[in-house]
Design a protein around this motif. Structure first.
Motif, PDB file in Angstrom:
ATOM      1  N   PRO A 102     -19.948 104.967  40.625  1.00 31.32           N
ATOM      2  CA  PRO A 102     -19.663 106.273  40.019  1.00 31.32           C
ATOM      3  C   PRO A 102     -20.061 107.461  40.896  1.00 31.32           C
ATOM      4  N   SER A 103     -20.984 107.255  41.814  1.00 36.95           N
ATOM      5  CA  SER A 103     -21.377 108.369  42.682  1.00 36.95           C
ATOM      6  C   SER A 103     -20.227 108.814  43.580  1.00 36.95           C
ATOM      7  N   ILE A 104     -19.209 107.985  43.721  1.00 34.46           N
ATOM      8  CA  ILE A 104     -18.049 108.336  44.543  1.00 34.46           C
ATOM      9  C   ILE A 104     -16.998 109.084  43.728  1.00 34.46           C
ATOM     10  N   TRP A 105     -16.827 108.720  42.473  1.00 30.52           N
ATOM     11  CA  TRP A 105     -15.684 109.253  41.725  1.00 30.52           C
ATOM     12  C   TRP A 105     -16.013 110.022  40.451  1.00 30.52           C
ATOM     13  N   ASP A 106     -17.194 109.831  39.888  1.00 28.02           N
ATOM     14  CA  ASP A 106     -17.505 110.425  38.582  1.00 28.02           C
ATOM     15  C   ASP A 106     -18.163 111.793  38.739  1.00 28.02           C
ATOM     16  N   LEU A 107     -17.382 112.831  38.542  1.00 30.22           N
ATOM     17  CA  LEU A 107     -17.891 114.196  38.696  1.00 30.22           C
ATOM     18  C   LEU A 107     -19.030 114.509  37.730  1.00 30.22           C
ATOM     19  N   ALA A 108     -19.087 113.811  36.616  1.00 32.12           N
ATOM     20  CA  ALA A 108     -20.133 114.050  35.623  1.00 32.12           C
ATOM     21  C   ALA A 108     -21.442 113.328  35.965  1.00 32.12           C
ATOM     22  N   SER A 109     -21.389 112.428  36.911  1.00 34.48           N
ATOM     23  CA  SER A 109     -22.576 111.666  37.295  1.00 34.48           C
ATOM     24  C   SER A 109     -23.521 112.537  38.126  1.00 34.48           C
ATOM     25  N   ASP A 110     -24.812 112.440  37.832  1.00 34.37           N
ATOM     26  CA  ASP A 110     -25.803 113.160  38.639  1.00 34.37           C
ATOM     27  C   ASP A 110     -25.770 112.680  40.087  1.00 34.37           C
TER      28      ASP A 110
END
Length: 78
Positions: free
Chosen positions: A18-26
């Protein structure tokens, strides 16, 4: 949608990061976490028999996102 094994494997591996694609991820904003995630993706691609560089993977991912965005914009209109 493309059935290209390289692209499909890349999508599968990036979904796990998710650190690559999830804008909501810290983690999305943490450069070191993102670098580590890309390293894991590269290793995963190599373990699946793909021979590519980190730059090639990132470029392919960027291209895939751009194409998707353009298609969505074209079909939905302004």
């Amino acid at each position: 949608m493309s059935r290209d094994p390289l692209r499909m494997d890349l999508i599968e591996l990036i979904e796990l990061e998710p650190s690559i694609w999830d804008l909501a991820s810290d983690e999305y904003r943490m450069v070191d976490r993102k670098k580590n995630a890309w390293s894991r993706v590269l290793k995963g691609m190599e373990s699946r028999g793909h021979c590519c560089t980190m730059g090639e993977l990132r470029s392919l991912w960027r291209n895939m996102k751009d194409v998707r965005r353009k298609r969505r914009t074209t079909t939905t209109g302004p």
